[in-house]
Design a protein around this motif. Structure first.
Motif, PDB file in Angstrom:
ATOM      1  N   SER A 131     -29.432 103.746  82.881  1.00  0.00           N
ATOM      2  CA  SER A 131     -29.241 104.793  83.888  1.00  0.00           C
ATOM      3  C   SER A 131     -28.478 104.243  85.086  1.00  0.00           C
ATOM      4  O   SER A 131     -28.493 103.034  85.365  1.00  0.00           O
ATOM      5  CB  SER A 131     -30.601 105.353  84.342  1.00  0.00           C
ATOM      6  OG  SER A 131     -31.389 104.322  84.928  1.00  0.00           O
ATOM      7  N   TRP A 132     -27.816 105.140  85.803  1.00  0.00           N
ATOM      8  CA  TRP A 132     -27.048 104.786  86.991  1.00  0.00           C
ATOM      9  C   TRP A 132     -27.672 105.441  88.214  1.00  0.00           C
ATOM     10  O   TRP A 132     -28.183 106.551  88.160  1.00  0.00           O
ATOM     11  CB  TRP A 132     -25.597 105.242  86.854  1.00  0.00           C
ATOM     12  CG  TRP A 132     -24.775 104.369  85.953  1.00  0.00           C
ATOM     13  CD1 TRP A 132     -24.744 104.391  84.599  1.00  0.00           C
ATOM     14  CD2 TRP A 132     -23.882 103.343  86.365  1.00  0.00           C
ATOM     15  NE1 TRP A 132     -23.884 103.450  84.109  1.00  0.00           N
ATOM     16  CE2 TRP A 132     -23.322 102.790  85.181  1.00  0.00           C
ATOM     17  CE3 TRP A 132     -23.465 102.824  87.590  1.00  0.00           C
ATOM     18  CZ2 TRP A 132     -22.396 101.748  85.197  1.00  0.00           C
ATOM     19  CZ3 TRP A 132     -22.536 101.804  87.620  1.00  0.00           C
ATOM     20  CH2 TRP A 132     -22.008 101.266  86.437  1.00  0.00           C
TER      21      TRP A 132
ATOM     22  N   GLY B 183     -22.367 102.541  93.219  1.00  0.00           N
ATOM     23  CA  GLY B 183     -23.179 102.784  92.037  1.00  0.00           C
ATOM     24  C   GLY B 183     -23.843 101.508  91.546  1.00  0.00           C
ATOM     25  O   GLY B 183     -23.274 100.416  91.622  1.00  0.00           O
TER      26      GLY B 183
ATOM     27  N   ILE C 236     -22.045 110.343  89.324  1.00  0.00           N
ATOM     28  CA  ILE C 236     -22.498 109.412  88.287  1.00  0.00           C
ATOM     29  C   ILE C 236     -21.330 109.005  87.390  1.00  0.00           C
ATOM     30  O   ILE C 236     -21.129 107.814  87.080  1.00  0.00           O
ATOM     31  CB  ILE C 236     -23.631 110.033  87.459  1.00  0.00           C
ATOM     32  CG1 ILE C 236     -24.832 110.350  88.350  1.00  0.00           C
ATOM     33  CG2 ILE C 236     -24.033 109.096  86.330  1.00  0.00           C
ATOM     34  CD1 ILE C 236     -25.464 109.135  88.997  1.00  0.00           C
TER      35      ILE C 236
END
Length: 221
Positions: free
Chosen positions: A84-85, A78, A159
């Motif tokens: 945001s990811w 990640g 996520i």
């Protein structure tokens, strides 16, 4: 004197052979020489097929556990960009995803071969209901194994998983079955093994001593 015109009747024979008249049996009547031992009735075969379906389906739980334990993990990473990811594959040229499908397929083939052998040893006569139950149980067992493996594997929310482990930290991808055709491996192998064993080692129907000759039965006294 004149001799009698009618000849005297033949002497009465009390033996059993003199009263036996051989004739072909009426339609629907059992013929002599018919098999004394018939296979189980349709209700019995249907009941045995239902039991087999349940037993084979339950074995899908073991397949799911083995798949979850033996399947290779697909590494993900990640990265955070502002608020945001983004999640991406750590090894873009890796073959772990193919290995996941391959592991499931090989395990399902092994389970199919074992279940086909077990069904043959349990009921050597075979029969259409037994084969249908074996195939249906293999398919349901594969579905159970697939869903159980996915449930036991890593979360599908990648996520949230990336946020939990942190930026740049490798974590495993959810366990997924890309090739859904692998679900047919178990029933295919089970039916193939069972039919092969039945053809090679199953009971044979006895052949009549005189082919083409209709057996005769004595008429009732």
């Amino acid at each position: 004197m004149t001799a009698p015109l009618n000849p005297p009747p033949p002497p009465h024979d009390h033996s059993a052979n003199a009263h036996q008249v051989w004739q072909t049996p009426p339609a629907g009547a059992p013929m002599a020489g018919a098999y004394e031992e018939d296979g189980p009735g349709m209700k019995t075969e249907a009941r045995e097929a239902a039991v087999l379906t349940v037993l084979v389906t339950v074995c899908g739980a073991l397949l799911g556990l083995l798949w979850w334990h033996l399947a290779p993990q697909v590494p993900l990473v990640g990265d955070r960009s502002g608020n945001s990811w983004v999640v991406y594959l750590k090894d873009t040229e890796g073959e772990q995803a193919v290995g996941v499908d391959g592991t499931f397929t090989l395990l399902a083939l092994a389970f199919g071969a074992v279940s086909g052998l077990a069904a043959f040893l349990w009921r050597r006569r075979g029969g259409v209901p037994l084969v249908v139950g074996l195939a249906l149980g293999g398919l349901l067992g594969s579905l159970l194994a697939w869903r159980l493996g996915v449930w036991l594997g890593p979360t599908s929310d990648v996520i949230a998983h990336a946020r939990a482990v942190g930026k740049g930290v490798t974590f495993p991808a959810p366990l997924r079955l890309g090739a859904k055709a692998a679900l047919l491996s178990w029933p295919f192998a089970a039916v193939l093994v069972h039919l092969g064993l039945t053809a090679l080692f199953g009971p044979r129907d006895p052949e009549p001593e005189h082919p083409g000759e209709v057996p005769l039965t004595p008429a009732p006294q």
